[in-house]
Design an enzyme around this catalytic site. Structure first.
Site, PDB file in Angstrom:
ATOM      1  N   SER A 161      17.177   5.238   5.686  1.00 19.24           N
ATOM      2  CA  SER A 161      16.269   4.107   5.480  1.00 19.24           C
ATOM      3  C   SER A 161      16.778   2.773   5.977  1.00 19.24           C
ATOM      4  CB  SER A 161      15.898   4.004   4.000  1.00 19.24           C
ATOM      5  OG  SER A 161      15.017   5.038   3.644  1.00 19.24           O
ATOM      6  N   TYR A 211       8.747   1.874  -4.100  1.00 15.48           N
ATOM      7  CA  TYR A 211       9.268   2.254  -2.792  1.00 15.48           C
ATOM      8  C   TYR A 211       8.479   3.432  -2.237  1.00 15.48           C
ATOM      9  CZ  TYR A 211      13.006   2.948   0.668  1.00 15.48           C
ATOM     10  OH  TYR A 211      13.744   3.048   1.819  1.00 15.48           O
ATOM     11  N   SER A 212       7.975   3.271  -1.028  1.00 15.87           N
ATOM     12  CA  SER A 212       7.190   4.333  -0.398  1.00 15.87           C
ATOM     13  C   SER A 212       7.453   4.343   1.096  1.00 15.87           C
ATOM     14  CB  SER A 212       5.694   4.130  -0.657  1.00 15.87           C
ATOM     15  OG  SER A 212       4.929   5.084   0.052  1.00 15.87           O
ATOM     16  N   ASN A 213       7.947   5.459   1.603  1.00 15.83           N
ATOM     17  CA  ASN A 213       8.158   5.604   3.042  1.00 15.83           C
ATOM     18  C   ASN A 213       6.861   5.456   3.824  1.00 15.83           C
ATOM     19  OD1 ASN A 213      11.079   6.273   3.316  1.00 15.83           O
ATOM     20  ND2 ASN A 213      10.540   7.966   1.984  1.00 15.83           N
ATOM     21  N   GLY A 244      20.525   3.998   3.049  1.00 14.85           N
ATOM     22  CA  GLY A 244      19.595   5.087   3.344  1.00 14.85           C
ATOM     23  C   GLY A 244      20.157   6.449   3.000  1.00 14.85           C
TER      24      GLY A 244
END
Length: 390
Positions: A106, A202-204, A344
Site C-alpha cells: 500500500s 480504509y478501502s483499497n 503496506g
C-alpha cells in the site's frame, strides 16, 4: 485486521513455490543469520553506541519467527545505514540481499495520491470534484452515488466505498490476474459502508477509482504516469510498477513467505500475481528508494506547497493514535514529534516507514505479513527506534 490503520490483502491458501523439507527450514531458521548494519556507499559512519536498530531486527527474526527483516535508515544529513537480519531463502540459508527489492504493497497509494495531486496543481482535477465529473456512470450501487463522492474522499478513505479484498477468496487473491474494473465490480456488488464524508474506513477500492481517474484525465496508463512523474525524476532505480503477468522481482531480493494458519509451515509466496493490488498496492521497491521518495515528497520536490498542505491535512483514525491525510499517514514517535509515511502489506511482504519533518527517514521490510498483531506492532516499533536514535 491486525492494525485498524491498514487493510490487508489476505494471504492465499495455496502454495505458489516448491515444497521444502521441514528439516531444511528448521535448520535455516535456527542458523538465524544476522548481519550488522553497514553504510550504503557513499555514506559515513553512524552514531556510536549500541545499534538498537539491528537489535530490533534480530528480535523480529529470533523471537518473532519472521524469516528476514531489512531496514534502511537515513539521518538528517542524508547519510544512510542499511541493515539485514535472518535469511533470504529458508531452504538454502542464503543471506538477505542488502537493500533488496520487496513488494511495497500500500505504499503504492502514496505514489498514486501524488500523481492525483500533481493533476490538481495543473488544474486538471479538483479535490472537491465528484467522481461523476470525470468518470460518469462508473460508480453505482446500493447507497453508492458517484455524484456525491469526491476525489478528496477517495484519497482520504472517507468515501464509504466497500473493500473489494474482503470478497475475493484467499486462494484466488494472489494466483490470478485481475483487471481494475473487475476489482471495482466486486466491490460494487455490496452496499456502501457509510455516506460519503461521514466516517473514515480504509478501502483499497478508493485507490482503484483514483487510478482509473488518472488514466481518464491523462490518457495514459497509470504505470506510465507514475514512472514519468515520480520514479524517473527522483532516480528511483529499484522501483517499478510490474507489468501484467510479471510475477517475479527483477533485482536481488529476499523471498517472501506466508502461513496458511498460525503455526503452520512457511510457504514460498515470492512469485505472485500482484494485480489484485493495482493502484492500491502493486508496486515493487527497496527500503532506500522508499526513503528517497518520502523525503522528496516532504521536502516539496513532488508537489506545490498548496497540494502538499492538502495531503498533510488529516482525519483521525478511530481507535488509534494515527491520522490519515491524502494517501499519507501521520504517526507519533515515542521520542516526541511525528513521522509521515504509509506502509503496506501484500502476500509475502510487509513494509513500514516514513520521514520526520526534520529529515530523518527509515523504512523496515519483513518477508512475511505477521499473523500476530503484537509482532506487527514490533515491526512498527523498529521504525520508531530507527527514527528516534540519536
Amino acid at each position: 485486521m491486525r492494525e485498524q490503520a491498514w487493510q490487508r490483502l489476505r494471504s492465499p491458501r495455496r502454495q505458489t513455490g516448491g515444497r521444502r523439507a521441514a528439516a531444511g527450514i528448521a535448520a535455516a531458521m535456527a542458523a538465524g543469520i544476522m548481519a550488522v548494519g553497514v553504510l550504503a556507499p557513499p555514506a559515513a559512519a553512524a552514531a556510536a553506541g549500541p545499534d538498537t536498530v539491528q537489535q530490533g531486527l534480530n528480535a523480529l527474526v529470533r523471537s518473532d519467527g519472521l524469516p528476514a527483516a531489512l531496514a534502511s535508515v537515513q539521518d538528517r544529513g542524508g547519510r544512510t545505514r542499511t541493515y539485514t537480519a535472518g535469511v533470504g531463502d529458508i531452504a538454502t540459508g542464503a543471506k538477505v540481499p542488502r537493500d533488496g527489492q520487496v513488494r511495497m504493497g500500500s505504499n503504492t497509494k502514496t505514489f498514486v495520491a501524488v500523481v492525483v495531486l500533481q493533476l490538481v496543481g495543473e488544474g486538471k482535477i479538483g479535490l472537491d470534484d465528484t467522481v461523476d465529473t470525470h468518470l460518469r456512470g462508473l460508480l453505482r450501487g446500493e447507497g453508492i452515488d458517484a455524484g456525491r463522492i469526491t476525489v478528496r474522499q477517495l484519497l482520504q478513505h472517507t468515501s464509504g466505498l466497500p473493500e473489494y479484498g474482503t470478497y475475493i477468496p484467499d486462494d484466488v487473491l494472489a494466483h490470478r490476474y485481475f483487471e481494475p474494473r473487475e476489482l471495482l465490480d466486486i466491490a460494487l456488488e455490496h452496499k456502501a459502508v457509510f455516506e460519503p464524508g461521514k466516517r473514515w474506513s480504509y478501502s483499497n477500492t478508493n485507490y482503484v477509482v483514483a487510478g482509473l481517474l488518472i488514466q481518464k484525465v491523462t490518457g495514459r496508463p497509470l504505470a506510465e504516469e507514475i514512472d514519468r512523474r515520480i520514479v524517473r525524476p527522483l532516480g528511483l532505480r529499484h522501483t517499478y510498477f510490474p507489468a501484467a503477468g510479471d510475477k517475479t522481482l527483477r533485482e536481488p531480493h529476499p523471498k517472501g513467505y506466508r502461513r496458511d494458519a498460525p503455526g503452520a509451515p512457511l510457504r514460498d509466496s515470492t512469485e505472485i500475481d500482484p494485480s489484485a493490488g493495482w493502484a492500491a498496492g502493486q508496486m515493487v521497491s527497496t527500503n532506500s528508494d522508499l526513503n528517497r521518495f518520502f523525503t522528496a515528497l516532504m521536502d516539496g520536490d513532488l508537489l506545490p506547497a498548496a497540494q502538499l498542505a492538502q495531503m498533510r491535512t488529516t482525519v483521525p483514525i478511530e481507535g488509534t493514535e494515527f491520522a490519515y491525510g491524502l494517501g499519507l499517514m501521520r504517526r507519533p514517535l515515542s521520542c516526541g514529534g511525528v513521522y509521515w509515511g504509509h506502509g503496506g502489506d501484500i502476500v509475502g511482504y510487509e513494509t513500514r516507514g516514513g520521514v520526520t519533518d526534520d529529515g530523518r527517514a527509515a523504512n523496515v521490510a519483513v518477508t512475511m505479513v505477521p499473523d500476530d498483531p503484537a509482532v506487527a506492532g514490533r515491526v512498527g516499533k523498529a521504525v520508531d527506534t530507527a527514527l528516534c536514535r540519536r
